[in-house]
Design a protein around this motif. Structure first.
Motif, PDB file in Angstrom:
ATOM      1  N   HIS A   6     -12.992 -51.350 -62.815  1.00  0.00           N
ATOM      2  CA  HIS A   6     -13.060 -51.443 -61.357  1.00  0.00           C
ATOM      3  C   HIS A   6     -12.283 -52.627 -60.789  1.00  0.00           C
ATOM      4  CE1 HIS A   6     -15.816 -48.088 -61.025  1.00  0.00           C
ATOM      5  NE2 HIS A   6     -16.373 -48.559 -62.120  1.00  0.00           N
ATOM      6  N   ALA A   7     -11.844 -53.544 -61.660  1.00  0.00           N
ATOM      7  CA  ALA A   7     -11.040 -54.669 -61.165  1.00  0.00           C
ATOM      8  C   ALA A   7      -9.674 -54.680 -61.839  1.00  0.00           C
ATOM      9  CB  ALA A   7     -11.772 -55.987 -61.401  1.00  0.00           C
ATOM     10  N   SER A   8      -9.239 -53.510 -62.363  1.00  0.00           N
ATOM     11  CA  SER A   8      -7.920 -53.337 -63.001  1.00  0.00           C
ATOM     12  C   SER A   8      -7.655 -54.362 -64.103  1.00  0.00           C
ATOM     13  CB  SER A   8      -6.809 -53.417 -61.957  1.00  0.00           C
ATOM     14  OG  SER A   8      -7.044 -52.508 -60.936  1.00  0.00           O
ATOM     15  N   ALA A   9      -8.683 -54.804 -64.815  1.00  0.00           N
ATOM     16  CA  ALA A   9      -8.536 -55.760 -65.928  1.00  0.00           C
ATOM     17  C   ALA A   9      -7.649 -56.928 -65.523  1.00  0.00           C
ATOM     18  CB  ALA A   9      -7.998 -55.048 -67.157  1.00  0.00           C
ATOM     19  N   SER A  10      -7.936 -57.496 -64.360  1.00  0.00           N
ATOM     20  CA  SER A  10      -7.024 -58.492 -63.800  1.00  0.00           C
ATOM     21  C   SER A  10      -6.872 -59.755 -64.667  1.00  0.00           C
ATOM     22  CB  SER A  10      -7.465 -58.886 -62.389  1.00  0.00           C
ATOM     23  OG  SER A  10      -8.850 -59.036 -62.360  1.00  0.00           O
ATOM     24  N   LEU A  11      -7.862 -60.024 -65.528  1.00  0.00           N
ATOM     25  CA  LEU A  11      -7.726 -61.214 -66.383  1.00  0.00           C
ATOM     26  C   LEU A  11      -6.652 -61.021 -67.452  1.00  0.00           C
ATOM     27  CD1 LEU A  11     -11.402 -62.405 -67.019  1.00  0.00           C
ATOM     28  CD2 LEU A  11      -9.677 -63.469 -65.585  1.00  0.00           C
ATOM     29  N   PHE A  12      -6.378 -59.766 -67.807  1.00  0.00           N
ATOM     30  CA  PHE A  12      -5.364 -59.513 -68.847  1.00  0.00           C
ATOM     31  C   PHE A  12      -3.966 -59.386 -68.265  1.00  0.00           C
ATOM     32  CE2 PHE A  12      -8.992 -57.297 -71.155  1.00  0.00           C
ATOM     33  CZ  PHE A  12      -9.364 -58.478 -71.759  1.00  0.00           C
ATOM     34  N   GLU A  13      -3.882 -59.322 -66.945  1.00  0.00           N
ATOM     35  CA  GLU A  13      -2.579 -59.088 -66.320  1.00  0.00           C
ATOM     36  C   GLU A  13      -1.524 -60.102 -66.768  1.00  0.00           C
ATOM     37  OE1 GLU A  13      -2.643 -57.966 -62.099  1.00  0.00           O
ATOM     38  OE2 GLU A  13      -0.722 -59.009 -61.960  1.00  0.00           O
ATOM     39  N   PRO A  14      -1.837 -61.418 -66.770  1.00  0.00           N
ATOM     40  CA  PRO A  14      -0.805 -62.372 -67.182  1.00  0.00           C
ATOM     41  C   PRO A  14      -0.321 -62.144 -68.617  1.00  0.00           C
ATOM     42  CG  PRO A  14      -2.687 -63.512 -66.227  1.00  0.00           C
ATOM     43  CD  PRO A  14      -3.071 -62.091 -66.375  1.00  0.00           C
ATOM     44  N   VAL A  15      -1.236 -61.699 -69.488  1.00  0.00           N
ATOM     45  CA  VAL A  15      -0.843 -61.476 -70.891  1.00  0.00           C
ATOM     46  C   VAL A  15       0.123 -60.304 -70.985  1.00  0.00           C
ATOM     47  CG1 VAL A  15      -1.693 -60.974 -73.214  1.00  0.00           C
ATOM     48  CG2 VAL A  15      -3.109 -62.298 -71.628  1.00  0.00           C
ATOM     49  N   LEU A  16      -0.198 -59.216 -70.286  1.00  0.00           N
ATOM     50  CA  LEU A  16       0.653 -58.031 -70.367  1.00  0.00           C
ATOM     51  C   LEU A  16       1.932 -58.200 -69.558  1.00  0.00           C
ATOM     52  CD1 LEU A  16      -2.066 -55.306 -70.004  1.00  0.00           C
ATOM     53  CD2 LEU A  16      -0.682 -55.719 -72.006  1.00  0.00           C
ATOM     54  N   LYS A  17       1.834 -58.917 -68.464  1.00  0.00           N
ATOM     55  CA  LYS A  17       2.959 -59.041 -67.543  1.00  0.00           C
ATOM     56  C   LYS A  17       4.076 -59.903 -68.121  1.00  0.00           C
ATOM     57  CE  LYS A  17       3.625 -59.923 -62.651  1.00  0.00           C
ATOM     58  NZ  LYS A  17       2.999 -60.447 -61.442  1.00  0.00           N
ATOM     59  N   GLY A  18       3.710 -60.945 -68.852  1.00  0.00           N
ATOM     60  CA  GLY A  18       4.727 -61.836 -69.390  1.00  0.00           C
ATOM     61  C   GLY A  18       5.542 -62.441 -68.266  1.00  0.00           C
ATOM     62  N   TRP A  19       6.875 -62.314 -68.370  1.00  0.00           N
ATOM     63  CA  TRP A  19       7.741 -62.861 -67.319  1.00  0.00           C
ATOM     64  C   TRP A  19       8.179 -61.797 -66.335  1.00  0.00           C
ATOM     65  CZ3 TRP A  19      11.494 -66.153 -70.798  1.00  0.00           C
ATOM     66  CH2 TRP A  19      10.756 -67.207 -71.350  1.00  0.00           C
ATOM     67  N   ALA A  20       7.641 -60.597 -66.499  1.00  0.00           N
ATOM     68  CA  ALA A  20       8.094 -59.503 -65.651  1.00  0.00           C
ATOM     69  C   ALA A  20       7.665 -59.737 -64.207  1.00  0.00           C
ATOM     70  CB  ALA A  20       7.503 -58.197 -66.151  1.00  0.00           C
ATOM     71  N   VAL A  21       8.493 -59.263 -63.289  1.00  0.00           N
ATOM     72  CA  VAL A  21       8.179 -59.368 -61.867  1.00  0.00           C
ATOM     73  C   VAL A  21       7.417 -58.119 -61.417  1.00  0.00           C
ATOM     74  CG1 VAL A  21       9.192 -59.488 -59.561  1.00  0.00           C
ATOM     75  CG2 VAL A  21      10.155 -60.849 -61.412  1.00  0.00           C
ATOM     76  N   LEU A  22       7.866 -56.975 -61.947  1.00  0.00           N
ATOM     77  CA  LEU A  22       7.220 -55.718 -61.565  1.00  0.00           C
ATOM     78  C   LEU A  22       6.084 -55.416 -62.527  1.00  0.00           C
ATOM     79  CD1 LEU A  22      10.411 -53.578 -60.952  1.00  0.00           C
ATOM     80  CD2 LEU A  22       9.040 -54.764 -59.257  1.00  0.00           C
ATOM     81  N   TYR A  23       4.918 -55.193 -61.982  1.00  0.00           N
ATOM     82  CA  TYR A  23       3.786 -54.846 -62.823  1.00  0.00           C
ATOM     83  C   TYR A  23       3.013 -53.738 -62.118  1.00  0.00           C
ATOM     84  CZ  TYR A  23      -0.294 -55.376 -65.790  1.00  0.00           C
ATOM     85  OH  TYR A  23      -1.321 -55.143 -66.680  1.00  0.00           O
TER      86      TYR A  23
END
Lengths: 100, 376
Positions: free
Chosen positions: B313-330
């Protein structure tokens, strides 16, 4: 009211919610399939092979299409500098057998 | 009935005893729940993502044929479509045109793709929702690309790709074949790769073998390999996250062990008094068992339910930085709740059982000794 009554009610509530999450999961395969229909249609129309999760570099964007057999993706001696790259599993023998 | 009433009295007593050391026990509950929350979040997230990938990628092409030049992926000539010849089991074949574009304005990588089925005019594009969000544009606005020859081309955004497909379409820019060839410098007669449709999956291996024999400079990528790649990646990422969490888990184990097994002088005296006023060893053990069970069960339920909310329900927002890396588009995506019962059972066993055992053993040692010796 006894002291343990609020505690037992809280446990009952939490356990109920826990069971509800498990029950929701067994219900959801069909819901999931329906919800994923537009994505599957797009994937099938465009022939997509990878999710847009790691868009930072071309070989992390399309992991299944990357040159897994070339040791250095950008140029000789290029160090892997993208965070996603450092979290990638080394290819398992046999997993990408063809062409490497 | 008598047994039940007895347990209720025990519970009342334990609650009073737990509330006497409120700060310490609440602190323990908080840390305990946090550890369960982290572990459960990783488990739920990777399992749901893996399942979703598996379901969606079933629709990806059965075979993608890449040409390899000097060990790297190169453009494939159109006549390879003829050179493939007649292959039993192949129902359709077509060349695909796609590539990447780095947009210096927002420092993001886009995936450019030709979509003939969309019948786009040469000056039109369809873009993914993440690009629209990052660039702040929408249907009717213009997107300008600097082409391979330095010329700037402006494209009108005809529409956005549906936001519920964002996990796969976040960075896509769909355009016409002519627009792609002119802006990217891919001349007529060349494609990025070739996709083949095969009706019988059992024939895939054989067809791939024939393809490498007929066209030795190509590399066929089977759908099974794509599926295996993603299965392996998410298992690995889950493993990496667990390794990173290991330090925190060990710190907690030491903390919990110390708390559960090292009895304070006050607790020893309490047991001595209870035994002196007539409690049996079994009662003392039962009381401590309930104490451990209440704490660990509460921590498990709280941690798990918070993880469920976080992932689904919160789109796993804590993991976003790990998966996103240096990407701008997520991509902004919501996973369908799918839970692996075995994983949850394992988490339950390893979070509740050790704590209860660690509480009971030292109590048993103390409670079998003489109350007089314990109190002294």
């Amino acid at each position: 009211m006894r002291k343990s009554d609020p505690l037992l009610s809280l446990f009952a509530l939490l356990a109920g919610l826990f069971l509800w999450t498990l029950a929701g999961s067994t219900r959801s395969p069909q819901v999931a399939a329906e919800r994923l229909d537009p994505v599957r249609r797009l994937v099938s129309e465009l022939g997509l092979s990878d999710p847009a999760l790691f868009t930072e570099a071309r070989y992390t964007r399309h992991l299944s299409q990357a040159d897994l057999h070339s040791a250095f993706q950008d140029h000789p001696m290029a160090l892997e500098h993208f965070p996603s790259g450092s979290l990638l599993a080394p290819p398992r023998p046999g997993a990408h057998g063809r062409g490497e | 009935m008598g047994w039940l009433r007895r347990q209720r009295y025990l519970l009342d007593f334990i609650l009073a005893s737990l509330l006497r050391r409120k700060g310490k026990n609440l602190g323990l509950l908080l840390v305990y729940s946090l550890i369960v929350f982290m572990l459960a979040s990783v488990m739920l997230f990777t399992h749901a993502l893996k399942r979703e990938m598996g379901l969606v990628l079933q629709a990806s092409p059965e075979i993608i044929l890449q040409r390899i030049e000097a060990g790297r992926h190169a453009l494939i000539p159109e006549d390879y479509l003829q050179k493939i010849g007649r292959l039993r089991g192949v129902t359709a074949r077509k060349g695909r045109l796609w590539g990447y574009f780095y947009d210096p304005a927002v420092r993001a990588n886009y995936t450019l793709m030709v979509a003939p089925e969309r019948r786009l005019a040469d000056s039109e594009v369809i873009i993914g929702s993440a690009i629209a969000r990052t660039r702040g544009i929408g249907p009717g606005d213009y997107l300008t690309f600097r082409a391979h020859d330095g010329e700037a081309y402006s494209f009108r955004v005809r529409e956005l790709l549906a936001s519920d497909t964002e996990l796969f379409s976040a960075d896509l820019v769909l355009m016409s074949e002519r627009a792609f060839r002119i802006s990217q410098g891919v001349t007529e007669g060349w494609y990025t790769d070739i996709v083949l449709s095969v009706s019988n999956p059992l024939e895939l291996e054989k067809i791939a073998e024939k393809l490498t024999l007929r066209l030795p400079d190509t590399r066929p990528i089977l759908r099974e390999e794509i599926l295996r790649t993603y299965d392996a990646i998410f298992s690995w990422r889950q493993g990496i996250l667990f390794v990173l969490l290991l330090g925190a888990i060990l710190a907690f184990v030491i903390f919990a062990w110390d708390k559960a097994s090292g009895l304070s002088a006050e607790e020893r005296r309490e047991i001595g008094i209870l035994k002196a006023v007539g409690w049996e060893t079994g009662d003392v053990l039962r009381m401590k068992f309930w104490e451990g069970a209440i704490l660990s069960l509460m921590a498990f339920l709280l941690g798990y339910l918070l993880a469920y909310l976080h992932v689904f329900h919160a789109s796993a927002s804590l993991f976003e930085p790990v998966l996103k890396g240096w990407a701008v588009l997520y991509p902004a995506f919501r996973l369908t709740p799918v839970i692996d019962g075995l994983q949850v059972a394992t988490l339950f066993f390893f979070s509740v059982f050790p704590y209860v055992v660690a509480t009971i053993i030292p109590i048993w040692q103390v409670s079998v000794t003489d109350p007089d010796a314990v109190m002294r």
